[in-house]
Write an enzyme that holds these catalytic residues in place. Structure first.
Site, PDB file in Angstrom:
ATOM      1  N   THR A 121       0.827  -1.206   0.000  1.00 47.61           N
ATOM      2  CA  THR A 121       0.000   0.000   0.000  1.00 47.61           C
ATOM      3  C   THR A 121       0.860   1.254   0.000  1.00 47.61           C
ATOM      4  OG1 THR A 121      -1.780   1.189   1.123  1.00 47.61           O
ATOM      5  CG2 THR A 121      -0.232   0.038   2.537  1.00 47.61           C
ATOM      6  N   ARG A 122       0.271   2.358  -0.520  1.00 41.16           N
ATOM      7  CA  ARG A 122       0.935   3.665  -0.453  1.00 41.16           C
ATOM      8  C   ARG A 122       0.013   4.663   0.245  1.00 41.16           C
ATOM      9  NH1 ARG A 122      -1.982   5.247  -5.310  1.00 41.16           N
ATOM     10  NH2 ARG A 122      -1.888   7.439  -4.722  1.00 41.16           N
ATOM     11  N   HIS A 128      -7.339   1.602   6.565  1.00 41.85           N
ATOM     12  CA  HIS A 128      -8.522   1.767   7.407  1.00 41.85           C
ATOM     13  C   HIS A 128      -9.173   0.401   7.638  1.00 41.85           C
ATOM     14  CE1 HIS A 128      -7.782   5.983   6.911  1.00 41.85           C
ATOM     15  NE2 HIS A 128      -7.779   5.841   5.591  1.00 41.85           N
ATOM     16  N   HIS A 148      -9.260  -2.101   4.771  1.00 39.71           N
ATOM     17  CA  HIS A 148      -7.993  -2.774   4.487  1.00 39.71           C
ATOM     18  C   HIS A 148      -7.719  -3.863   5.519  1.00 39.71           C
ATOM     19  CE1 HIS A 148      -7.635   1.413   2.943  1.00 39.71           C
ATOM     20  NE2 HIS A 148      -7.262   0.755   1.852  1.00 39.71           N
ATOM     21  N   ARG A 181      -8.343  -3.646  -6.356  1.00 41.72           N
ATOM     22  CA  ARG A 181      -8.870  -2.860  -7.463  1.00 41.72           C
ATOM     23  C   ARG A 181      -7.839  -1.792  -7.856  1.00 41.72           C
ATOM     24  NH1 ARG A 181     -11.560   1.681  -8.454  1.00 41.72           N
ATOM     25  NH2 ARG A 181     -13.294   1.571  -9.941  1.00 41.72           N
TER      26      ARG A 181
END
Ligand code: PPS
Length: 575
Positions: free
Chosen positions: A200-201, A205, A208, A294
């Site tokens: 992730t970047r 929350h 996730h 996605r």
């Protein structure tokens, strides 16, 4: 050593280690007095670190020309090994001219520390259009990867093997910066045979958390949450804030389910190809599975609103590469909140007609700016409070009011009234960077050529951005006749707070009639050269937030218009 070391580890295959032994390091240091030096860019330092620590295995250096061309055209190294991203050392034309094939080059960080030595095996001028099309599927410079390639990267590439002396030193979150060797060892020690990695970047929350827990359950394994802390998309939340958020989130995971580790990767936002690259990097860290959701590593849409990649293109390419990857994809659909069930679900599992909720990145930013509530269903309160600590709402943020306009248009007078009105309200420091004042103190050696004017405006922009970052108000009042440098300042300052461009659009005739300093008369007589509006251009801004003609209003009325705008935008509260 540039030879590959086969680690005894459950997964990941051959791990390259490019750090040389102490004797070789010493002899390279001695010899380096005669080597030309290249000061690595921020991106090159990230790439070099991951080359040296084996995260980019099987690469043993910056790509040579045959590998580069093969990677761009068919996503494979020249020997047929799957590799989707060109890892190249771009240099300036000037430096390239001084280098021949066979030379050794000392690669240095910003402080001049030699991190590695490159033996130049190839030097060539790449076809950047072909690279952009092959790697990113577009030559549109609105794509951040293409923009970097076309507008920042040098025009010559050097390829060859790397001998590493030391990995770049990081002073933040030291315990979380695990090399591929360290994650492999950690998995082995913990007895984790199946590990699913999450890339992730962005801040994470509840959605996730649900997604990663489902993934771990699905593969009957453990989790490696491995956010990117190198270079991400311009405008992303800074990694210091994000890592504090991840740490806060991790407290809410069941004990022993996973590990947080940081990856100093420079992302290219290359969507499908980038997903394959990310997966290989995680394989090298010893992971068996990799989550692709996605629009993985997608840069969003172009200015026409067309997305650069389809939402599930990355998953499709991962499927095509499955046989060569050595790591298994765990695909995910978008997770949405279902209030009736008080739970998150993949969107394709939600029965039709059921109410769902989600908060987009844009909406999250707006809420933070406005100081609005971040609901509990969306994120954990500890994560929300970390985000709030570094995202002041507009009412307490710093901002810059940047005036532009002709000499004698009234910029300084209005800027002064604005300064006093802001000070009367209190709450923020106010710094006036008036044109004359700046020219006396910051830019005394500059004249009025285009180059000097732009340098002057850049300096003002830099100082204003520092003031804004610190929560103060910078009121700038130069002529600033050129559009591109004004836009540069907007970008710079917007990253750290508010930027309001005020065009004092008093007509030239009025300015000339006022001629308070007698400069127009001198300019007409040719005594002053390059005078804005007379013998030098003024590019009218098309992006002004406010346009004020002072011909028929008082300076106080003009300042009041600006104060009203600041209230409407939320920088000031209503009195
Ligand atoms: S710029 O273009 O933004 O760098 O100009 P700036 O720093 O605002 O400086 C403008 C002030 O310098 C005086 N001056 C000139 N202005 C324009 N063109 C020429 N050739 C020139 N020579 C001197 C002038 O007093 C400007 O102040 P203001 O307050 O705008 O009248």
């Amino acid at each position: 050593m540039t030879t590959a070391t086969d680690m005894i580890a459950p997964h990941g295959g051959v791990l390259v280690d490019l750090i040389v032994d102490p004797d070789r390091a010493e002899s390279l240091k001695q010899a380096s007095r005669d080597f030309p030096s290249w000061d690595l860019t921020e991106r090159q330092i990230c790439d070099l670190e991951l080359l040296m620590n084996g995260a980019f295995s099987p690469l043993t250096g910056f790509l040579r020309r045959d590998d580069y061309e093969s990677v761009c055209a068919r996503m494979r190294l020249a020997d047929g090994t799957l590799w989707p991203m060109p890892i190249t050392l771009d240099v300036s034309d000037e430096f390239a001219q001084s280098i021949s094939e066979g030379d050794q080059v000392a690669l240095r960080d910003a402080e001049g520390v030699m991190l590695a030595v490159l033996t130049v095996e190839d030097k060539w001028q790449p076809d950047k259009m072909a690279e952009a099309q092959g790697v990113f599927g577009t030559t549109n410079t609105e794509h951040p990867g293409v923009d970097y390639l076309m507008n920042q990267a040098g025009n010559t590439y050097l390829g060859g093997r790397i001998e590493g002396l030391s990995l770049p030193v990081h002073y933040d979150f030291k315990g979380l910066r695990l090399t591929p060797m360290e994650t492999r060892e950690l998995f082995q020690a913990a007895g984790w045979s199946r590990v699913v990695a999450f890339q992730t970047r962005n801040p994470m929350h509840r959605a996730h958390q649900e997604l990663t827990l489902r993934a771990a359950e699905e593969v009957a394994g453990h989790l490696l949450i491995q956010p990117v802390v190198g270079m991400t998309k311009p405008g992303d939340v800074d990694h210091f804030t994000r890592v504090r958020c991840y740490q806060a989130l991790l407290d809410n995971y069941p004990a022993g389910v996973g590990q947080l580790a940081l990856l100093n990767l420079a992302m290219r936002m290359g969507g499908p190809r980038e997903a394959v690259w990310h997966a290989i990097i995680r394989k090298n860290h010893g992971c068996t599975h990799f989550i692709v959701g996605r629009d993985h590593a997608g840069p969003g849409s172009d200015s026409q609103g067309n997305p650069f990649y389809g939402p599930y293109d990355a998953q499709e390419l991962m499927r095509e590469c499955a046989d060569d990857l050595g790591v298994e994809m765990v695909p995910f659909r978008l997770m949405v909140y279902v209030p009736d069930k008080h739970a998150y679900m993949p969107v394709d599992e939600v029965p039709e007609g059921t109410e769902t909720k989600s908060i987009s990145g844009t909406e999250l930013r707006e809420r933070l700016l406005n100081g609005d509530d971040l609901p509990d269903w969306f994120t954990f309160p500890t994560v929300a409070s970390e985000l709030r600590r570094s995202h002041r709402p507009r009412a307490t943020q710093g901002f810059t009011v940047f005036f532009t306009g002709l000499s004698g248009s009234g910029k300084s007078t209005v800027a002064n009234v604005l300064r006093v009105k802001l000070l009367e309200r209190g709450g923020r420091s106010v710094t006036l960077l008036d044109g004359d004042l700046v020219r006396r103190n910051l830019s005394s050696e500059l004249g009025f050529s285009k180059e000097h004017r732009n340098l002057n405006i850049q300096r003002i922009g830099f100082v204003a951005s520092e003031i804004t970052k610190g929560g103060g108000v910078a009121v700038c009042a130069p002529i600033a006749p050129y559009d591109s440098v004004r836009q540069e300042n907007r970008r710079l300052i917007n990253e750290v707070g508010g930027y309001i461009l005020v065009h004092i659009a008093t007509p030239l005739e009025v300015c000339e009639q006022r001629d308070r300093k007698g400069l127009y008369a001198k300019a007409r007589a040719g005594i002053i050269k390059e005078f804005t509006g007379i013998s030098d251009p003024y590019e009218e801004p098309e992006d002004a937030d406010l346009r004020i003609d002072t011909a028929d209003i008082t300076p106080e009325e003009a300042a009041d218009q600006i104060m009203a705008h600041l209230v409407a935008e939320g920088y000031l509260t209503e009195n």
